[in-house]
Design a protein around this motif. Structure first.
Motif, PDB file in Angstrom:
ATOM      1  N   ALA A  11       4.673  -0.537 -22.131  1.00 35.08           N
ATOM      2  CA  ALA A  11       4.185  -1.480 -21.116  1.00 35.08           C
ATOM      3  C   ALA A  11       4.614  -0.987 -19.733  1.00 35.08           C
ATOM      4  O   ALA A  11       5.669  -0.366 -19.590  1.00 35.08           O
ATOM      5  CB  ALA A  11       4.761  -2.863 -21.389  1.00 35.08           C
ATOM      6  N   ARG A  12       3.775  -1.273 -18.730  1.00 34.82           N
ATOM      7  CA  ARG A  12       4.038  -0.771 -17.374  1.00 34.82           C
ATOM      8  C   ARG A  12       4.449  -1.912 -16.445  1.00 34.82           C
ATOM      9  O   ARG A  12       3.847  -2.122 -15.387  1.00 34.82           O
ATOM     10  CB  ARG A  12       2.789  -0.054 -16.861  1.00 34.82           C
ATOM     11  CG  ARG A  12       2.537   1.259 -17.590  1.00 34.82           C
ATOM     12  CD  ARG A  12       1.136   1.790 -17.364  1.00 34.82           C
ATOM     13  NE  ARG A  12       0.815   2.124 -15.987  1.00 34.82           N
ATOM     14  CZ  ARG A  12       1.109   3.282 -15.393  1.00 34.82           C
ATOM     15  NH1 ARG A  12       1.745   4.228 -16.069  1.00 34.82           N
ATOM     16  NH2 ARG A  12       0.769   3.496 -14.148  1.00 34.82           N
ATOM     17  N   ALA A  13       5.510  -2.591 -16.840  1.00 33.13           N
ATOM     18  CA  ALA A  13       5.954  -3.760 -16.074  1.00 33.13           C
ATOM     19  C   ALA A  13       6.271  -3.398 -14.633  1.00 33.13           C
ATOM     20  O   ALA A  13       6.039  -4.185 -13.711  1.00 33.13           O
ATOM     21  CB  ALA A  13       7.186  -4.386 -16.736  1.00 33.13           C
ATOM     22  N   ARG A  14       6.790  -2.219 -14.419  1.00 31.27           N
ATOM     23  CA  ARG A  14       7.272  -1.875 -13.084  1.00 31.27           C
ATOM     24  C   ARG A  14       6.148  -1.708 -12.051  1.00 31.27           C
ATOM     25  O   ARG A  14       6.377  -1.878 -10.849  1.00 31.27           O
ATOM     26  CB  ARG A  14       8.099  -0.585 -13.160  1.00 31.27           C
ATOM     27  CG  ARG A  14       8.829  -0.319 -11.881  1.00 31.27           C
ATOM     28  CD  ARG A  14       9.615   0.974 -11.874  1.00 31.27           C
ATOM     29  NE  ARG A  14       9.632   1.460 -10.510  1.00 31.27           N
ATOM     30  CZ  ARG A  14       9.156   2.609 -10.100  1.00 31.27           C
ATOM     31  NH1 ARG A  14       8.624   3.460 -10.977  1.00 31.27           N
ATOM     32  NH2 ARG A  14       9.187   2.939  -8.831  1.00 31.27           N
ATOM     33  N   THR A  15       4.952  -1.393 -12.513  1.00 33.83           N
ATOM     34  CA  THR A  15       3.852  -1.181 -11.570  1.00 33.83           C
ATOM     35  C   THR A  15       3.634  -2.413 -10.687  1.00 33.83           C
ATOM     36  O   THR A  15       3.360  -2.295  -9.486  1.00 33.83           O
ATOM     37  CB  THR A  15       2.563  -0.812 -12.342  1.00 33.83           C
ATOM     38  OG1 THR A  15       2.836   0.351 -13.124  1.00 33.83           O
ATOM     39  CG2 THR A  15       1.413  -0.520 -11.394  1.00 33.83           C
ATOM     40  N   ALA A  16       3.799  -3.588 -11.259  1.00 36.72           N
ATOM     41  CA  ALA A  16       3.628  -4.826 -10.481  1.00 36.72           C
ATOM     42  C   ALA A  16       4.683  -4.940  -9.378  1.00 36.72           C
ATOM     43  O   ALA A  16       4.391  -5.423  -8.281  1.00 36.72           O
ATOM     44  CB  ALA A  16       3.708  -6.043 -11.408  1.00 36.72           C
ATOM     45  N   TRP A  17       5.911  -4.487  -9.655  1.00 43.05           N
ATOM     46  CA  TRP A  17       6.945  -4.548  -8.602  1.00 43.05           C
ATOM     47  C   TRP A  17       6.546  -3.649  -7.440  1.00 43.05           C
ATOM     48  O   TRP A  17       6.758  -3.991  -6.282  1.00 43.05           O
ATOM     49  CB  TRP A  17       8.320  -4.096  -9.087  1.00 43.05           C
ATOM     50  CG  TRP A  17       8.760  -4.539 -10.450  1.00 43.05           C
ATOM     51  CD1 TRP A  17       8.204  -5.513 -11.232  1.00 43.05           C
ATOM     52  CD2 TRP A  17       9.855  -4.004 -11.189  1.00 43.05           C
ATOM     53  NE1 TRP A  17       8.881  -5.613 -12.416  1.00 43.05           N
ATOM     54  CE2 TRP A  17       9.898  -4.700 -12.415  1.00 43.05           C
ATOM     55  CE3 TRP A  17      10.794  -3.007 -10.935  1.00 43.05           C
ATOM     56  CZ2 TRP A  17      10.863  -4.419 -13.394  1.00 43.05           C
ATOM     57  CZ3 TRP A  17      11.757  -2.735 -11.901  1.00 43.05           C
ATOM     58  CH2 TRP A  17      11.780  -3.432 -13.125  1.00 43.05           C
ATOM     59  N   VAL A  18       6.034  -2.470  -7.804  1.00 43.99           N
ATOM     60  CA  VAL A  18       5.692  -1.482  -6.780  1.00 43.99           C
ATOM     61  C   VAL A  18       4.541  -1.986  -5.910  1.00 43.99           C
ATOM     62  O   VAL A  18       4.614  -1.946  -4.674  1.00 43.99           O
ATOM     63  CB  VAL A  18       5.322  -0.130  -7.438  1.00 43.99           C
ATOM     64  CG1 VAL A  18       4.777   0.849  -6.412  1.00 43.99           C
ATOM     65  CG2 VAL A  18       6.529   0.448  -8.174  1.00 43.99           C
ATOM     66  N   THR A  19       3.511  -2.473  -6.546  1.00 39.33           N
ATOM     67  CA  THR A  19       2.349  -2.905  -5.763  1.00 39.33           C
ATOM     68  C   THR A  19       2.664  -4.191  -4.991  1.00 39.33           C
ATOM     69  O   THR A  19       2.188  -4.373  -3.861  1.00 39.33           O
ATOM     70  CB  THR A  19       1.114  -3.112  -6.667  1.00 39.33           C
ATOM     71  OG1 THR A  19       1.479  -3.962  -7.756  1.00 39.33           O
ATOM     72  CG2 THR A  19       0.640  -1.786  -7.232  1.00 39.33           C
ATOM     73  N   ALA A  20       3.495  -5.047  -5.553  1.00 37.59           N
ATOM     74  CA  ALA A  20       3.811  -6.317  -4.883  1.00 37.59           C
ATOM     75  C   ALA A  20       4.458  -6.094  -3.519  1.00 37.59           C
ATOM     76  O   ALA A  20       4.231  -6.859  -2.587  1.00 37.59           O
ATOM     77  CB  ALA A  20       4.727  -7.162  -5.771  1.00 37.59           C
ATOM     78  N   ARG A  21       5.280  -5.047  -3.403  1.00 32.17           N
ATOM     79  CA  ARG A  21       5.957  -4.882  -2.115  1.00 32.17           C
ATOM     80  C   ARG A  21       5.151  -4.060  -1.115  1.00 32.17           C
ATOM     81  O   ARG A  21       5.561  -3.902   0.035  1.00 32.17           O
ATOM     82  CB  ARG A  21       7.356  -4.307  -2.308  1.00 32.17           C
ATOM     83  CG  ARG A  21       7.411  -2.919  -2.856  1.00 32.17           C
ATOM     84  CD  ARG A  21       8.867  -2.476  -3.118  1.00 32.17           C
ATOM     85  NE  ARG A  21       8.879  -1.240  -3.853  1.00 32.17           N
ATOM     86  CZ  ARG A  21       9.465  -1.049  -5.036  1.00 32.17           C
ATOM     87  NH1 ARG A  21      10.097  -2.037  -5.624  1.00 32.17           N
ATOM     88  NH2 ARG A  21       9.428   0.125  -5.618  1.00 32.17           N
ATOM     89  N   GLY A  22       4.018  -3.562  -1.568  1.00 24.12           N
ATOM     90  CA  GLY A  22       3.080  -2.929  -0.645  1.00 24.12           C
ATOM     91  C   GLY A  22       3.484  -1.533  -0.216  1.00 24.12           C
ATOM     92  O   GLY A  22       4.447  -0.956  -0.709  1.00 24.12           O
ATOM     93  N   GLY A  23       2.695  -0.969   0.692  1.00 22.22           N
ATOM     94  CA  GLY A  23       2.972   0.376   1.192  1.00 22.22           C
ATOM     95  C   GLY A  23       2.382   1.456   0.317  1.00 22.22           C
ATOM     96  O   GLY A  23       2.560   2.642   0.584  1.00 22.22           O
ATOM     97  N   VAL A  24       1.671   1.072  -0.742  1.00 22.04           N
ATOM     98  CA  VAL A  24       1.052   2.063  -1.630  1.00 22.04           C
ATOM     99  C   VAL A  24      -0.413   1.747  -1.816  1.00 22.04           C
ATOM    100  O   VAL A  24      -0.855   0.610  -1.630  1.00 22.04           O
ATOM    101  CB  VAL A  24       1.752   2.094  -3.026  1.00 22.04           C
ATOM    102  CG1 VAL A  24       3.219   2.470  -2.873  1.00 22.04           C
ATOM    103  CG2 VAL A  24       1.622   0.765  -3.744  1.00 22.04           C
ATOM    104  N   GLU A  25      -1.154   2.777  -2.183  1.00 24.43           N
ATOM    105  CA  GLU A  25      -2.587   2.586  -2.437  1.00 24.43           C
ATOM    106  C   GLU A  25      -2.958   3.332  -3.718  1.00 24.43           C
ATOM    107  O   GLU A  25      -2.427   4.407  -4.011  1.00 24.43           O
ATOM    108  CB  GLU A  25      -3.414   3.131  -1.268  1.00 24.43           C
ATOM    109  CG  GLU A  25      -3.206   4.639  -1.073  1.00 24.43           C
ATOM    110  CD  GLU A  25      -3.965   5.213   0.113  1.00 24.43           C
ATOM    111  OE1 GLU A  25      -4.541   4.438   0.884  1.00 24.43           O
ATOM    112  OE2 GLU A  25      -3.958   6.460   0.255  1.00 24.43           O
TER     113      GLU A  25
END
Lengths: 561, 561
Positions: free
Chosen positions: B77-91
């Motif tokens: 499972a890729r739970a961490r992806t949500a943390w990364v996208t939630a804080r922004g600065g990535v596309e």
């Protein structure tokens, strides 16, 4: 109990013979005593290397010499007996009669066969020098000293080129390692108690060696049957196997029945010093009841074993009555078997230990045969939690006091050390030992640097052993993968020995021993030049290195060193 | 070449699942972020112990959790992806198209099957913080930091009783280990570059962890296929096996064909940070001819791997042209594979290394994905003879210079260290690294403390690893028994991991880490009370401990600890 075989059926122990891969046992004759023939091992290199054979220290005995005839029923040749008798001060005598109790009362098919040959024992005949310490103090260089000096130098006639630089490159914490070991240096080290040459006058089969901070770091392997496992044959085989891979001394820790006969077979076939813990056998003689031990039974056991030729005795004379309560709050109490036997005795009688109160009488027995003291650390820590506590250090102080008593009686002494000690507390052990024991050689078990890896305690302890060897410990008692779990088998013995050879050699390198790095450099050159056979043969275990290599890959993949 | 199977026949990797003996994977929710679920392992003790379960650090991933459903074809499972996208600065973006060259041009049955699921890659979208270092400097505590803090504390809500005394009992050589790890402490350690949290934004499967001198000492296990041996399935299995026994990170050192696809299978199934040496794949892309390497091929490889989610890259940017001649007189020259590739390139073009001259461009790529630098020691000593020489230390000074450049670009950095070093020269390595690299975490291979034991280099290096870990090294790269001889198999991986867990734990104990000794004490109590099952279950390898015990003796014989 041992395997139930009748005397007639008792099989001759089979032992491993033949040279290690790619090498030969060679002999040199010391200038100072050309009648001596001192063994080394030479590893031949591939012609493309254009290098002389690499000579290494050898404690494998005649077993690796194809020219030697090996007959385990006769034992090894007793060349050393002539040296002992030639210098005088000893007398042959009838010896103590064997008692059935010496073999735990085993009879019939349960009794292990006696060794077929009996040699009359020797003992000191007067006040003249008989121990190596007494000779050293008298300014006399014995054959043993000359022999051991030649071994330490690997037979070099003079200091090798670069020895001074290699010495200067090391950090030896105040040791005094010479560039070249002369017989006189050996004598002076023994005289001041800083080295021992464990050599019972009744161990004629011995190839003499040195234990001391200014010599190569040595290792000991423990073997021994128990009440329930293994036989005489297995133990003789384990001894020969242990020295094949590099054990400098062997301790026979047998318990149960047949202790006397097992030991005789081991001694008569051993070229290395044999150590024992006599209280183990004394305890068998009183049916395993510690409270029933007496000084007389103990002293009689010392004489029994000294007549056989045991080279050093572990004696836990530092476990004093007053120290026992210091262990009450420990996580692991008293874990030394000898220590707990004596603690039990002290508490049961509420009396000071007879090993302490009658220590001078013990010294007299030890001196008469030149048995070296290995003063046992009965209160060593059995866990990280208990390391360097008051109980441990109180005992060490007492061992320092007893060292001086033993020295006054002409006896050689080394001191046993722990145990379980986290890395940051190891050096304090060495420093305190040097301080309170007058630089008598330290002989440590590991120490284990963590408690959490049963099954891998050769490694947890190999880390501590390398470090304490660097700091100044003279001999490292091996630990096998079976520590805490069971008795080591043949494979465990080999793994333990190789691990401890690594620790001892790493210590020699760090101390800047002038001979140590030559082997590393030769192997590294072989590695860099892809001389695979040389790399295998120069390693501590050529068979395993070759086997691992052959399991896998072509050369390309190995370029990363 | 890999096993020739067609795409359809390609077997699903089978991995080892289920809990370690006597233990359970448990989860705690950090106060600061209750949506996070942080894993630990709990070992239950026998009721007679009357003790709470012992909690230990766990990096085994969901594989040891019977409640987790494992499907290697889907990945974790890729739970961490949500943390990364939630804080922004990535596309999210399309990503670099896969080229046949990425798998070495393998086709048909020689091409390893692609991982069945494709995830669109993320990259930095602007100048705002994207790396953990940038967030830390901005005063922002990320979910990853909170998660990792909770892990380091083993989920304790507050400092355990006695933590202060355990800290005071250690010797940490100037480290600043706290009694209790707060998220703010983690942030400050990352901000000042003293710790890294390797976490590529594309590694959604990651369970975040810390590498730094003031945290638990970590270990890395190397895996990877070669041109001639092992397959994708074997490597995925080895990764899961390595983390089961305690590998904190895993490096995929695959060479030959199918590098891209092998790595994808590993990453999608890995809860631990994955490291690589990108120059290995770049070299494959130019047919193995070092001289043909270009910055563009290298940069393209970095992007390829960064999009997949590799968490740290070993980059040998310190191998400068001027340093190559410094290795000429060495016994073992240049032994690092990356180092020798770059040395060959520099000499062939007689030009400064493009890794050095274009380092800032590399930093930009690393930053965009938060790939951590592991600045490689291409000139590390390959033998005792070459340790601490001018070539090695010149490179280390350059790595210090590059550390500051990488930091200026917002990149996390650790520094790789040797190699082969005798014990007395180890501390100088640590001290110099601390001095010239601004306390960036040190990540060492061993070091091996002698060259003479091929077949046992897990032990020769375990000694050095324990010591350098004590002195301050943050992560220890394991060495297996096959070092110098061949590629490790599954058993070798386990032996290497357990040996390095011993070294790391021995270092934690010596440093006085407040949590370390609790496990030793629990095991020692179990040992003293003959709670055999507890002793096995508390050990690093319960299966081996139990097996060794069951092979041999009744309890009596084990009383000696």
């Amino acid at each position: 109990m041992n395997k139930p075989v009748s005397q007639a059926e008792f099989p001759t122990p089979t032992v491993t013979t033949g040279p290690l891969a790619g090498s030969r046992r060679v002999y040199t004759q010391p200038e100072a005593a050309p009648h001596l023939s001192v063994p080394h091992r030479e590893i031949d290199l591939h012609p493309t290397a254009n290098e002389a054979p690499v000579r290494v220290y050898d404690c494998s005995g005649p077993y690796t010499d194809p020219a030697a005839s090996i007959d385990v029923e006769q034992g090894l040749a007793r060349a050393r007996t002539a040296w002992v008798t030639a210098r005088g001060g000893v007398e042959a005598y009838e010896g103590r009669p064997l008692s059935p109790l010496d073999n735990g009362g085993a009879t019939g098919k349960y009794l292990a066969r006696a060794f077929p040959v009996r040699h009359q024992p020797l003992r000191a005949s007067g006040a003249g020098p008989v121990t190596q310490l007494e000779f050293a103090r008298a300014g006399i260089i014995t054959d043993e000293m000359i022999y051991a000096a030649e071994r330490e130098n690997l037979g070099r006639a003079a200091a090798l080129a670069g020895a001074a630089e290699r010495r200067a490159d090391g950090e030896d914490f105040g040791a005094a390692i010479p560039e070249f070991v002369t017989p006189e240096f050996v004598r002076s080290e023994i005289a001041r108690g800083r080295a021992v040459l464990p050599a019972n006058i009744n161990h004629g089969e011995l190839e003499p060696m040195l234990i001391g901070r200014n010599f190569l770091v040595k290792i000991n392997a423990n073997i021994g049957n128990s009440a329930v496992a293994s036989s005489v044959e297995e133990e003789v085989d384990k001894m020969v196997w242990a020295i094949r891979w590099g054990a400098d001394t062997v301790m026979d820790l047998s318990t149960g029945k047949n202790i006397h006969n097992t030991r005789e077979w081991i001694l008569r076939n051993s070229p290395v010093p044999i150590g024992t813990v006599p209280i183990y056998q004394a305890l068998e003689k009183v049916g395993g009841v510690a409270e029933d031990l007496t000084f007389d039974i103990f002293a009689d056991t010392l004489i029994e074993q000294a007549e056989q030729g045991v080279d050093y005795f572990t004696i836990h004379a530092g476990v004093r009555l007053a120290y026992v309560p210091l262990t009450a709050a420990r996580v692991t109490g008293i874990v030394s078997r000898g220590g707990s036997i004596m603690a039990k005795w002290c508490l049961a009688h509420h009396t000071e230990s007879f090993l302490y109160t009658r220590f001078e009488e013990i010294c007299e027995i030890m001196r008469a045969y030149d048995v070296t003291f290995s003063l046992g650390d009965g209160l060593r820590p059995g866990s990280i939690a208990d390391a360097n506590d008051r109980a441990q250090f109180a005992e060490l102080e007492t061992l320092g006091e007893l060292t001086k008593v033993a020295w006054a009686h002409g006896c050689q002494v080394m001191i046993e050390g722990p145990g379980h000690v986290a890395m940051h507390k190891i050096k304090a052990n060495m420093d305190k030992q040097l301080e309170v024991c007058g630089e008598a050689p330290f002989y440590t078990l590991g120490p284990l640097t963590t408690d959490i890896a049963p099954g891998y305690d050769h490694i947890t302890s190999g880390i501590g052993a390398a470090m304490i060897g660097w700091f100044g410990t003279a001999m490292l008692c091996y630990v096998t993968p079976k520590e805490h779990l069971g008795l080591p088998d043949r494979d465990d013995v080999k793994t333990g020995v190789i691990t401890y050879k690594i620790a001892a050699h790493a210590a020699d390198l760090a101390k800047g021993h002038p001979a140590a790095k030559l082997r590393d450099d030769a192997l590294s050159r072989a590695r860099f030049e892809f001389r695979w056979e040389d790399q295998f043969n120069l390693s501590l275990d050529p068979d395993t290195a070759r086997d691992f290599h052959d399991q896998t890959l072509p050369k390309e993949a190995h370029k990363v060193a």
